[in-house]
Design a protein around this motif. Sequence first.
Motif, mmCIF file in Angstrom:
data_model
loop_
_atom_site.group_PDB
_atom_site.id
_atom_site.type_symbol
_atom_site.label_atom_id
_atom_site.label_comp_id
_atom_site.label_asym_id
_atom_site.label_seq_id
_atom_site.Cartn_x
_atom_site.Cartn_y
_atom_site.Cartn_z
ATOM 1 N N VAL A 7 0.812 -1.279 0.014
ATOM 2 C CA VAL A 7 -0.200 -0.001 0.002
ATOM 3 C C VAL A 7 0.845 1.287 0.081
ATOM 4 N N PHE A 8 1.786 1.358 0.730
ATOM 5 C CA PHE A 8 2.873 2.583 0.960
ATOM 6 C C PHE A 8 3.555 2.666 -0.387
ATOM 7 N N HIS A 9 3.983 1.506 -1.045
ATOM 8 C CA HIS A 9 4.621 1.802 -2.106
ATOM 9 C C HIS A 9 3.571 2.116 -3.156
ATOM 10 N N SER A 10 2.405 1.644 -3.287
ATOM 11 C CA SER A 10 1.470 2.252 -4.229
ATOM 12 C C SER A 10 1.362 3.896 -4.248
ATOM 13 N N ARG A 11 1.090 4.202 -2.881
ATOM 14 C CA ARG A 11 1.060 5.619 -2.592
ATOM 15 C C ARG A 11 1.397 6.133 -1.209
ATOM 16 N N ASP A 12 2.788 6.790 -1.360
ATOM 17 C CA ASP A 12 3.149 7.381 -0.405
ATOM 18 C C ASP A 12 2.345 8.548 0.413
ATOM 19 N N THR A 13 1.893 8.470 1.452
ATOM 20 C CA THR A 13 1.008 9.552 2.157
ATOM 21 C C THR A 13 1.591 9.415 3.684
ATOM 22 N N TYR A 14 1.248 10.446 4.484
ATOM 23 C CA TYR A 14 1.533 10.330 5.655
ATOM 24 C C TYR A 14 1.064 9.167 6.636
ATOM 25 N N VAL A 15 -0.319 8.829 6.379
ATOM 26 C CA VAL A 15 -0.658 7.525 7.268
ATOM 27 C C VAL A 15 -0.171 6.192 6.494
ATOM 28 N N THR A 16 -0.056 6.185 5.200
ATOM 29 C CA THR A 16 0.464 4.899 4.678
ATOM 30 C C THR A 16 1.885 4.472 5.096
#
Length: 277
Positions: free
Chosen positions: A111-120
């Motif tokens: 999930v994080f590598h899909s979309r780098d956000t504060y939460v992920t």
Amino acid sequence: MLTQWTCHDDCRYRCMDLRKLYTIDQQDGSRCKYFGKWPFKRVLGIQELLSVIFSLANLAAHAHNIHRLHTAHLTNQHQPSFGSSQDPGPLWGLWYIYALGSINAWWWSAVFHSRDTYVTERLDYLSADVSIVIGLYVSIIRVLGVSSLQSRLAWAVPLVFATVVHFHYMLFIKFDYGFNVILCVLVGVLQQVMWCTWALMNSHPCKRQLVTFVVLINAALSLEILDFPPIMGFLDAHGLWHLCTVPLIYLWYCFILADAKWATASAAHLTTADKKR
């Protein structure tokens, strides 16, 4: 979109993507990082496509090995899932928890590598921390032969407390990536030393397999230190590290299953010896 790109984030990405075409460090001619990260080519809204694929491959490897654990457990249904007061192994239940913790960590990695956000970002790092702590706990129980519930709780409570304190620091004081990495590496090294020392001292039949795994996992970990820019905008050192861990997961579970078999044989031998007495 599913990856939820905001106008601000999309603008920042497009500016980074444009600048990387001509921005080179003036000192040594090397590529530059932007916002502390390498620029990747976005595919269908996914920031790091190969890292996502490799993370999911690791997740699938753990899921497949849960099936292998379950199959091996079914052949030994007479054994308690979490060991007994007389014999701590093969600890089927704890290995299930370990595998589920690893699956959770690799899911949030994807999930994080899909979309780098504060939460992920926080879900990725802290989920990885949880899986490492679970691994440390299982290592302690197996290596030290902790069998009673009271003794296991005595080990679990301080580990949970330390994890909560670490989470509080990371979430509410300072999200220190470097500190978190160093801590994870130290815990990982501690586990490796424990397993190898125990296997060698007890003449474990699969000690060579264990040592091979430790050598290879550390060699793969060196990729994190190299930290080269993404090849063709897709594959960097971190993504390559994720790729290398997929076959190593199978090697690790081969040792786990072999150790369970050895623990079963040892328990049967002790039971036979007790009956003769």
